[in-house]
Enzyme design. Structure first.
Site, PDB file in Angstrom:
ATOM      1  N   LYS A 187      60.452  17.882  60.760  1.00 44.61           N
ATOM      2  CA  LYS A 187      61.250  18.836  59.986  1.00 44.61           C
ATOM      3  C   LYS A 187      60.318  19.822  59.305  1.00 44.61           C
ATOM      4  O   LYS A 187      59.311  19.415  58.723  1.00 44.61           O
ATOM      5  CB  LYS A 187      62.054  18.091  58.918  1.00 44.61           C
ATOM      6  CG  LYS A 187      62.633  19.010  57.826  1.00 44.61           C
ATOM      7  CD  LYS A 187      63.611  18.291  56.944  1.00 44.61           C
ATOM      8  CE  LYS A 187      64.049  19.153  55.762  1.00 44.61           C
ATOM      9  NZ  LYS A 187      65.179  18.583  55.044  1.00 44.61           N
ATOM     10  N   LYS A 189      60.188  22.504  56.238  1.00 45.79           N
ATOM     11  CA  LYS A 189      60.814  23.131  55.069  1.00 45.79           C
ATOM     12  C   LYS A 189      60.531  24.627  55.123  1.00 45.79           C
ATOM     13  O   LYS A 189      59.377  25.055  55.045  1.00 45.79           O
ATOM     14  CB  LYS A 189      60.222  22.503  53.799  1.00 45.79           C
ATOM     15  CG  LYS A 189      60.608  23.148  52.490  1.00 45.79           C
ATOM     16  CD  LYS A 189      62.092  23.184  52.204  1.00 45.79           C
ATOM     17  CE  LYS A 189      62.756  21.830  52.291  1.00 45.79           C
ATOM     18  NZ  LYS A 189      64.194  21.839  52.000  1.00 45.79           N
ATOM     19  N   ASP A 217      64.699  24.032  57.718  1.00 45.75           N
ATOM     20  CA  ASP A 217      65.570  24.009  56.535  1.00 45.75           C
ATOM     21  C   ASP A 217      65.140  25.065  55.516  1.00 45.75           C
ATOM     22  O   ASP A 217      64.261  24.823  54.692  1.00 45.75           O
ATOM     23  CB  ASP A 217      65.500  22.615  55.892  1.00 45.75           C
ATOM     24  CG  ASP A 217      66.259  22.549  54.569  1.00 45.75           C
ATOM     25  OD1 ASP A 217      67.072  23.443  54.295  1.00 45.75           O
ATOM     26  OD2 ASP A 217      66.028  21.574  53.817  1.00 45.75           O
ATOM     27  N   ASN A 265      72.385  19.513  52.974  1.00 44.50           N
ATOM     28  CA  ASN A 265      72.352  18.727  51.746  1.00 44.50           C
ATOM     29  C   ASN A 265      72.637  19.657  50.566  1.00 44.50           C
ATOM     30  O   ASN A 265      72.323  19.347  49.427  1.00 44.50           O
ATOM     31  CB  ASN A 265      71.001  18.037  51.534  1.00 44.50           C
ATOM     32  CG  ASN A 265      69.854  19.011  51.374  1.00 44.50           C
ATOM     33  OD1 ASN A 265      69.278  19.437  52.370  1.00 44.50           O
ATOM     34  ND2 ASN A 265      69.522  19.399  50.148  1.00 44.50           N
ATOM     35  N   HIS A 316      68.793  12.825  53.390  1.00 43.62           N
ATOM     36  CA  HIS A 316      68.050  13.786  52.577  1.00 43.62           C
ATOM     37  C   HIS A 316      66.999  13.081  51.727  1.00 43.62           C
ATOM     38  O   HIS A 316      67.147  11.916  51.387  1.00 43.62           O
ATOM     39  CB  HIS A 316      69.051  14.528  51.672  1.00 43.62           C
ATOM     40  CG  HIS A 316      68.409  15.382  50.649  1.00 43.62           C
ATOM     41  ND1 HIS A 316      68.313  15.015  49.324  1.00 43.62           N
ATOM     42  CD2 HIS A 316      67.811  16.593  50.753  1.00 43.62           C
ATOM     43  CE1 HIS A 316      67.696  15.977  48.657  1.00 43.62           C
ATOM     44  NE2 HIS A 316      67.390  16.938  49.500  1.00 43.62           N
TER      45      HIS A 316
HETATM   46  O1  GKR Z   1      60.758  18.833  48.089  1.00 39.42           O
HETATM   47  O2  GKR Z   1      60.712  21.000  47.956  1.00 39.42           O
HETATM   48  C1  GKR Z   1      61.244  19.945  48.309  1.00 39.42           C
HETATM   49  C2  GKR Z   1      62.540  20.005  49.100  1.00 39.42           C
HETATM   50  O3  GKR Z   1      62.935  21.343  49.246  1.00 39.42           O
HETATM   51  C3  GKR Z   1      63.624  19.200  48.445  1.00 39.42           C
HETATM   52  O4  GKR Z   1      63.655  19.437  47.095  1.00 39.42           O
HETATM   53  C4  GKR Z   1      64.973  19.469  49.018  1.00 39.42           C
HETATM   54  O5  GKR Z   1      65.950  18.943  48.187  1.00 39.42           O
HETATM   55  O6  GKR Z   1      64.190  18.147  50.820  1.00 39.42           O
HETATM   56  C5  GKR Z   1      65.228  18.825  50.300  1.00 39.42           C
HETATM   57  C6  GKR Z   1      66.065  19.518  51.312  1.00 39.42           C
HETATM   58  O7  GKR Z   1      66.190  18.996  52.379  1.00 39.42           O
HETATM   59  O8  GKR Z   1      66.651  20.557  51.032  1.00 39.42           O
HETATM   60 MG    MG Z   2      67.714  20.373  52.990  1.00 37.01          MG
END
Ligand code: GKR
Ligand code: MG
Length: 419
Positions: A187, A189, A217, A265, A316
């Protein structure tokens, strides 16, 4: 079996500068550790968010459940709801959808529910997975959760993970995670760089890992048009596209125009959101998270409901420690419809934990269900004390990626859509 005492301990652990749509992770991540002790001397563990407004509600709730039976989850829920009161706790970090009272109560209830299940498992000499219906898998697959990141926190030396600010850096990060943990899904981010650059990063990952399912994501910072453009560009490449745009309406408009399922999520985060999302066919995959869906049993109920309507399940994650990983693993091991590898931030902990080593491990990207009764993990009291001291000293009392980012880039915007 009655609850005699509840201990609530905030902790902090070092976190790398992981970038996301709301800014960048601060140097310390916060969690709250809950210990529920019964009149028979059994102790159950739970783990939840560490933000101060949430911690205060958890403390209020802890005081209100003393004397209740650990088997009476409904009574515990009612006591927690009364303790939370009518006001709303806001999720300041903006990455898990809107706050509401239902979500607030569910978030506060969750660590107590997990701790009660831990106790019931210990009393019956059974793992929690058996209390949730028994295992459908012996080990739970997790994904390699990649982040764009700086080399280190501003003013600090480069950290153990190094920088990842372009496709080559992300491919290298993926190689390390896949090599070290054996992850079979990846995945990314997103929501950090312009969408075309993030699509390029996905294509580079596809080339480097031809067999690994991939997800992207951007935490809802793209417009509907941009989401459709990127979704079409990545046809046949993404297993799912997670929260490309904001809200059920936007997601529904994108879902009808892109070839892959949309996951969330953010637009479906409480039961109240499900009817509209189902009716509008806004999502194909729900990322369940027992930390805000009201614990393990309620999450399992939601999973069953989703299966009825053809919605697939993934899981999530936010920055977390081993009690959470154990709970996530028991839930996913007992839930047939969680067919996508779950998310976890565990690699970013870099070995820091409040639990004694040995109970949890990754084998071929999956965590075998812990053997012991209950959650199968034990608190490491020395580690808990150290992390509590870190909490007292670190000065951070709530996750706030935006302010931390603005200290580096004062022009950083949280506008949605951004692209
Ligand atoms: O850890 O920065 C992070 C993520 O962006 C997290 O806070 C998100 O809630 O992992 C999450 C997501 O899938 O959106
Ligand atoms: Mg997410």
């Amino acid at each position: 079996m009655l609850i005699r005492e509840v201990r609530v301990t905030p902790v902090a652990f070092r976190d790398p500068p992981l970038l996301n749509a709301m800014g960048v992770h601060q140097p310390w991540a916060l969690r709250t550790i809950v210990e529920v002790v019964t009149d028979e001397g059994l102790t159950g563990l739970g783990e939840t968010y560490g933000d101060l407004d949430h911690l205060e509600k958890v403390r209020d709730a802890a005081a209100s459940i003393t004397g209740l039976d650990v088997y009476h989850h409904n009574a515990v829920y009612a006591a927690v709801a009364a303790a939370v009161g009518a006001d709303v706790v806001t999720d300041l970090h903006g990455l898990t959808g809107a706050a509401s009272r239902v979500k607030t109560v569910d978030r506060v209830f969750s660590p107590f529910e997990v701790a009660c299940l831990d106790i019931k498992g210990k009393a019956a000499d059974r793992p929690v997975v058996d209390l949730l219906g028994g295992r459908v898998r012996d080990a739970v697959p997790y994904s390699a959760y990649l982040f764009y990141k700086w080399a280190g926190h501003p003013g600090a030396p480069e950290d153990a993970f190094g920088p990842a600010l372009d496709p080559a850096g992300l491919v290298e990060q993926a190689r390390v995670f896949v090599g070290r943990y054996g992850f079979q899904s990846i995945k990314l981010k997103g929501g950090v760089l312009p969408p075309r650059q993030e699509a390029e990063a996905i294509l580079a990952l596809r080339e480097a890992f031809p067999e690994h399912p991939l997800r992207l994501d951007p935490n809802a910072v793209w417009s509907v048009d941009t989401s459709i453009e990127v979704g079409r560009r990545l046809a046949g490449v993404l297993e799912y596209l997670e929260d490309p745009t904001d809200g059920i309406d936007g997601m529904a408009r994108v879902a009808g125009e892109v070839p892959m399922p949309l996951a969330t999520n953010m637009c479906v985060v409480t039961p109240e959101h499900l009817p509209e999302a189902i009716e509008r066919r806004a999502i194909g995959v729900l990322l369940i998270d027992h930390h805000y869906w009201g614990g393990l049993v309620r999450s399992a109920h939601i999973a069953t409901l989703c299966a009825t309507f053809g919605i697939e399940l993934s899981m999530h994650s936010n920055s977390h420690l081993g009690i959470s990983l154990a709970a996530m693993t028991h839930l996913a091991a007992a839930t047939p419809s969680i067919t996508h590898a779950c998310d976890t931030h565990t690699p970013w902990q870099d070995g820091q934990d409040v639990i004694a080593p040995g109970a949890l491990r990754f084998a071929d990207g999956a965590v075998p269900v812990p053997d012991g009764p209950g959650l199968g993990v034990e608190l490491d009291r020395d580690a808990l004390a150290v992390m509590n001291e870190q909490y007292e000293k670190c000065g951070i009392r709530a996750r706030d990626d935006v302010t931390y980012m603005r200290a580096v880039d004062p022009s950083f915007s949280t506008r949605r859509p951004r692209w």
